[in-house]
Scaffold this motif. Structure first.
Motif, mmCIF file in Angstrom:
data_model
loop_
_atom_site.group_PDB
_atom_site.id
_atom_site.type_symbol
_atom_site.label_atom_id
_atom_site.label_comp_id
_atom_site.label_asym_id
_atom_site.label_seq_id
_atom_site.Cartn_x
_atom_site.Cartn_y
_atom_site.Cartn_z
ATOM 1 N N HIS A 7 0.867 -1.177 0.000
ATOM 2 C CA HIS A 7 0.000 0.000 0.000
ATOM 3 C C HIS A 7 0.903 1.225 0.000
ATOM 4 O O HIS A 7 2.057 1.146 0.359
ATOM 5 C CB HIS A 7 -0.874 -0.003 1.246
ATOM 6 C CG HIS A 7 -0.062 -0.127 2.506
ATOM 7 N ND1 HIS A 7 0.088 0.884 3.402
ATOM 8 C CD2 HIS A 7 0.701 -1.141 2.974
ATOM 9 C CE1 HIS A 7 0.875 0.483 4.380
ATOM 10 N NE2 HIS A 7 1.264 -0.729 4.142
ATOM 11 N N GLN A 8 0.326 2.324 -0.421
ATOM 12 C CA GLN A 8 1.131 3.537 -0.402
ATOM 13 C C GLN A 8 0.766 4.315 0.835
ATOM 14 O O GLN A 8 -0.253 5.006 0.873
ATOM 15 C CB GLN A 8 0.880 4.342 -1.665
ATOM 16 C CG GLN A 8 1.593 3.720 -2.835
ATOM 17 C CD GLN A 8 1.317 4.453 -4.117
ATOM 18 O OE1 GLN A 8 0.246 5.025 -4.307
ATOM 19 N NE2 GLN A 8 2.280 4.430 -5.010
ATOM 20 N N TYR A 9 1.586 4.182 1.802
ATOM 21 C CA TYR A 9 1.296 4.817 3.084
ATOM 22 C C TYR A 9 1.875 6.235 3.094
ATOM 23 O O TYR A 9 3.036 6.443 2.763
ATOM 24 C CB TYR A 9 1.889 3.991 4.218
ATOM 25 C CG TYR A 9 1.594 4.584 5.574
ATOM 26 C CD1 TYR A 9 0.314 4.539 6.119
ATOM 27 C CD2 TYR A 9 2.597 5.215 6.304
ATOM 28 C CE1 TYR A 9 0.035 5.092 7.353
ATOM 29 C CE2 TYR A 9 2.330 5.781 7.542
ATOM 30 C CZ TYR A 9 1.048 5.715 8.064
ATOM 31 O OH TYR A 9 0.769 6.275 9.270
ATOM 32 N N VAL A 10 1.046 7.164 3.484
ATOM 33 C CA VAL A 10 1.516 8.552 3.574
ATOM 34 C C VAL A 10 1.716 8.877 5.056
ATOM 35 O O VAL A 10 0.738 8.988 5.801
ATOM 36 C CB VAL A 10 0.496 9.533 2.949
ATOM 37 C CG1 VAL A 10 1.015 10.966 3.048
ATOM 38 C CG2 VAL A 10 0.198 9.148 1.520
ATOM 39 N N PRO A 11 2.970 9.000 5.495
ATOM 40 C CA PRO A 11 3.198 9.240 6.918
ATOM 41 C C PRO A 11 2.733 10.632 7.338
ATOM 42 O O PRO A 11 3.177 11.636 6.783
ATOM 43 C CB PRO A 11 4.725 9.084 7.076
ATOM 44 C CG PRO A 11 5.295 9.179 5.717
ATOM 45 C CD PRO A 11 4.216 8.878 4.726
#
Ligand SMILES: [Fe+2]
Ligand SMILES: [Fe+2]
Length: 309
Positions: A7-11
């Motif tokens: 998944h593309q996790y956006v911190p």
């Protein structure tokens, strides 16, 4: 460590535009000034925070090693920079609490024994865990320190019930920084793993340590200090009050924050859901003001790692 990102996790920690400086401190703790009843004038609850101070140094060393190992896998350069700041803040917490703990030894606290026990728990327990489990445990520990920090920041008066100014400064500085970096470990876990079941296992292990293991270890301290406490009515009243102050639903450190603690089990939980930005601003002014700051006499250096001009 599985680093496959599904998944593309956006911190969120990188979105805040909030700097986490590494502050070097020098408290020069003095055994003559140390108050064994620092936490709300209690013997048992104060012993909990003293025992916590010992275990925290091991917990922080584990956070440092785990963050250092996983930093290489973090793709987001800004998150990587925040991991460096987290490592720096925790390194100084561990160093300062160790200095505090050395002084505690002069107050009939068996520091050597407790360090030995904590070392065994970490060497033969936590450090034997897989890298991914250590990452989860790190996020779990950081959740508890974030809860503790928010509680302490909301109850400022607690710090002023004792005259022990250095212990006050130590805890207020530590709590400020725990709140500053509260979402970094979580974001690293989410970016590198995101495995919910694994996150829950780290949470349970952190909870077991902080709300069971450390209180059990702390319970011996007032009796070691004063064996006659066992037959003292005054002490048993202290036990009752201490338990209420730690676990009671109304004002207890962990009792009154149970919703926040358990919120971690929400699948879409994020530490920043609990907004402490106003407290951070208030305490930064109160603690770090160049003339009036409580921490100003003790701070020797402050820098922000890798800050871009
Ligand atoms: Fe810390
Ligand atoms: Fe921390």
């Amino acid at each position: 460590m599985t680093t496959a990102t599904i998944h593309q996790y956006v911190p969120k920690s990188t979105q805040k535009n909030y700097e986490m400086p590494i502050r070097h401190m020098d408290f020069q703790f003095d055994a003559r000034e140390l108050d064994d009843t620092f936490f709300r004038n209690t013997e048992l609850a104060s012993a909990y925070f003293e025992a916590l101070s010992i275990f925290l140094t091991f917990g922080e060393d584990l956070v440092i090693d785990t963050a250092r190992y996983h930093r290489q896998f973090v793709k987001d350069p800004e998150l990587k920079r925040l991991v460096t700041a987290l490592i720096g803040q925790e390194a100084i917490h561990s160093k300062m609490h160790n200095e505090f703990n050395d002084v505690l030894a002069k107050h009939r606290f068996p520091v050597g024994l407790y360090r030995f026990l904590a070392d065994k728990v970490f060497e033969h327990g936590f450090k034997k865990l897989s890298n991914r489990m250590q990452l989860s445990l790190m996020a779990g520990i950081e959740h508890f320190t974030a809860v503790l920090a928010e509680y302490m920041m909301k109850h400022e008066d607690i710090f002023y019930e004792s005259m022990d100014e250095k212990q006050r400064a130590l805890w207020m500085w530590h709590m400020l920084e725990e709140s500053e970096h509260k979402d970094v470990a979580y974001d690293v876990f989410q970016e590198l793993s995101g495995d919910y079941a694994l996150r829950m296992r780290g949470f349970v292990l952190a909870a077991f340590t902080i709300v069971f293991l450390i209180p059990v270890a702390a319970s011996a301290i007032p009796v070691i200090r004063k064996p006659r406490n066992l037959i003292s009515l005054r002490y048993w009243k202290d036990v009752r009050r201490s338990l209420a102050l730690l676990a009671g639903p109304k004002e207890g450190v962990y009792g009154s924050t149970i919703k926040h603690i358990l919120d971690y089990a929400r699948r879409d939980f994020h530490p920043s859901d609990h907004d402490t930005s106003a407290y951070l601003e208030y305490y930064k002014e109160k603690l770090l003001h160049p003339e009036t700051g409580l921490l100003t006499p003790y701070m020797t250096k402050e820098f922000v790692p890798g800050k871009r001009a």
